[in-house]
Scaffold this motif. Structure first.
Motif, PDB file in Angstrom:
ATOM      1  N   HIS A 133       0.813  -1.232   0.000  1.00 27.43           N
ATOM      2  CA  HIS A 133       0.000   0.000   0.000  1.00 27.43           C
ATOM      3  C   HIS A 133       0.842   1.276   0.000  1.00 27.43           C
ATOM      4  O   HIS A 133       0.311   2.365   0.169  1.00 27.43           O
ATOM      5  N   ARG A 135       3.012   4.224  -1.813  1.00 37.11           N
ATOM      6  CA  ARG A 135       2.881   4.890  -3.113  1.00 37.11           C
ATOM      7  C   ARG A 135       4.086   5.797  -3.345  1.00 37.11           C
ATOM      8  O   ARG A 135       4.592   6.404  -2.390  1.00 37.11           O
ATOM      9  N   CYS A 136       4.511   5.928  -4.634  1.00 33.95           N
ATOM     10  CA  CYS A 136       5.747   6.647  -4.956  1.00 33.95           C
ATOM     11  C   CYS A 136       5.822   8.059  -4.371  1.00 33.95           C
ATOM     12  O   CYS A 136       6.890   8.537  -3.994  1.00 33.95           O
ATOM     13  N   GLY A 140       1.156   6.747   0.472  1.00 35.83           N
ATOM     14  CA  GLY A 140       0.685   5.415   0.886  1.00 35.83           C
ATOM     15  C   GLY A 140       0.843   5.154   2.371  1.00 35.83           C
ATOM     16  O   GLY A 140       1.219   6.044   3.135  1.00 35.83           O
ATOM     17  N   GLU A 147       9.282   6.844  -3.461  1.00 35.77           N
ATOM     18  CA  GLU A 147       9.624   5.896  -4.533  1.00 35.77           C
ATOM     19  C   GLU A 147      10.972   5.182  -4.323  1.00 35.77           C
ATOM     20  O   GLU A 147      11.080   3.967  -4.428  1.00 35.77           O
ATOM     21  N   HIS A 155       7.298  -2.304  -5.270  1.00 35.78           N
ATOM     22  CA  HIS A 155       6.633  -1.672  -6.423  1.00 35.78           C
ATOM     23  C   HIS A 155       5.741  -2.667  -7.162  1.00 35.78           C
ATOM     24  O   HIS A 155       4.607  -2.361  -7.533  1.00 35.78           O
ATOM     25  N   ALA A 158       2.555  -3.355  -5.157  1.00 33.18           N
ATOM     26  CA  ALA A 158       1.598  -2.242  -5.143  1.00 33.18           C
ATOM     27  C   ALA A 158       0.772  -2.235  -6.431  1.00 33.18           C
ATOM     28  O   ALA A 158      -0.457  -2.109  -6.411  1.00 33.18           O
ATOM     29  N   TRP A 188      -1.739   6.842 -13.497  1.00 30.17           N
ATOM     30  CA  TRP A 188      -1.301   7.055 -12.109  1.00 30.17           C
ATOM     31  C   TRP A 188       0.191   6.829 -11.929  1.00 30.17           C
ATOM     32  O   TRP A 188       0.734   7.109 -10.861  1.00 30.17           O
ATOM     33  N   LEU A 192       1.869   7.661  -8.332  1.00 23.72           N
ATOM     34  CA  LEU A 192       1.556   6.605  -7.369  1.00 23.72           C
ATOM     35  C   LEU A 192       2.411   5.348  -7.559  1.00 23.72           C
ATOM     36  O   LEU A 192       2.811   4.716  -6.599  1.00 23.72           O
ATOM     37  N   PHE A 193       2.635   5.010  -8.817  1.00 25.89           N
ATOM     38  CA  PHE A 193       3.351   3.762  -9.092  1.00 25.89           C
ATOM     39  C   PHE A 193       4.581   4.019  -9.956  1.00 25.89           C
ATOM     40  O   PHE A 193       4.592   4.962 -10.747  1.00 25.89           O
TER      41      PHE A 193
END
Ligand SMILES: [Fe+2]
Length: 281
Positions: A133, A135-136, A140, A147, A155, A158, A188, A192-193
């Motif tokens: 959970h 996030r970059c 999260g 990141e 990674h 997620a 995203w 986020l990723f």
């Protein structure tokens, strides 16, 4: 876990072995099940499909079998902390209150407590559970890692956790289409990723991921059951419906690469023709 029992590795290892063997035999085999989950068994089914998806992504990333085995174990256990979250919160169809959401989020640390008791789990297996959970951009939980502090396995977990959750039917939402979900993940990515990993994951799943429903030029409708590495536009399909006659047809598995007169027009949603996907996988 719900009955207050401990998680014992020797009970998980045979399951891990089966999942890894299945993915080594056929990278896509398990994935066709990923969208079908019964509400009460959601966490269990989600954990099995996250394991399968992780194994096939890891295989594509060239990871060794022993490492893949650990990822699968991590996948099976990544949400084990949810067994300590009350069912009313876990299965609540409405939006969670802030307080409920915090309880839900605590599943990660509750899970870590359980995993800490299991000897023989590697860093990779723990990373799946602790980082899925994160996030970059640091938004999260539980640690708000950035990141660069999230491991490769973190990674991957997620991305896969979100992909599987979004493509599944949940108590509070319908399933998203696999190709639409991949498009969203790409949007995203960056924030986020991890961008490079999302692109690789999209290449790994293909343009029409396994489990997608596709409309053919001929009017036939099929479920993607296996990728065709040499032509991603022509995967293997399970034909189930004819949209010209608006009715189900005798189920038949076909190789689209051998049906050159036909081709995929687009990925469609099962609701387009009120199709019950669960009956066909
Ligand atoms: Fe989770």
């Amino acid at each position: 876990m719900r009955l207050g029992k401990r998680v014992e590795l020797e009970h998980i290892e045979p399951v891990t072995e089966k999942i890894v063997n299945s993915v080594f035999r056929n990278k896509d085999a398990l994935i066709s099940l990923t969208r079908i989950k019964h509400r009460d068994q959601y966490t269990f089914m989600h954990s099995v499909s996250v394991s399968g998806l992780l194994a096939s992504f890891a295989l594509d990333r060239g990871m060794a079998r022993e490492r893949i085995q650990q990822l699968v174990m991590g996948g099976l256990l990544h949400d084990v902390g949810k067994m300590r979250v009350p069912l009313e919160i876990l299965n609540k169809p409405d939006k969670l209150s802030d307080e409920e959401f915090n309880i839900m989020k605590s599943h990660v640390l509750l899970g870590v407590e359980v995993l800490a008791d299991i000897p023989g789990l590697s860093r990779d297996a723990l990373d799946v559970a602790t980082m899925h959970h994160e996030r970059c951009d640091g938004s999260g939980y539980p640690c708000g890692l950035k990141e660069k502090d999230i491991s490769e396995v973190g990674h991957m977990s997620a991305i896969i956790d979100v992909y599987d959750a979004l493509t599944s039917i949940r108590v509070y939402k319908d399933a998203w289409e696999p190709s639409f979900t991949l498009k969203k993940l790409l949007e995203w990515s960056g924030n986020l990723f991890n961008k490079e990993m999302v692109s690789h994951y999209i290449r790994c799943l293909g343009i029409y991921p396994v489990g997608s429903l596709v409309q053919l030029k001929s009017g036939l409708v099929g479920i993607v059951i296996e990728q065709n590495e040499s032509d991603l536009l022509r995967p293997d399909l399970r034909i189930i419906y004819n949209s010209r006659f608006m009715k189900y047809v005798q189920v038949k598995d076909v190789k689209l690469r051998k049906m050159l007169e036909d081709s995929i027009i687009e990925a469609i949603s099962p609701e387009t023709y009120n199709i019950d996907l669960g009956a066909f996988v």
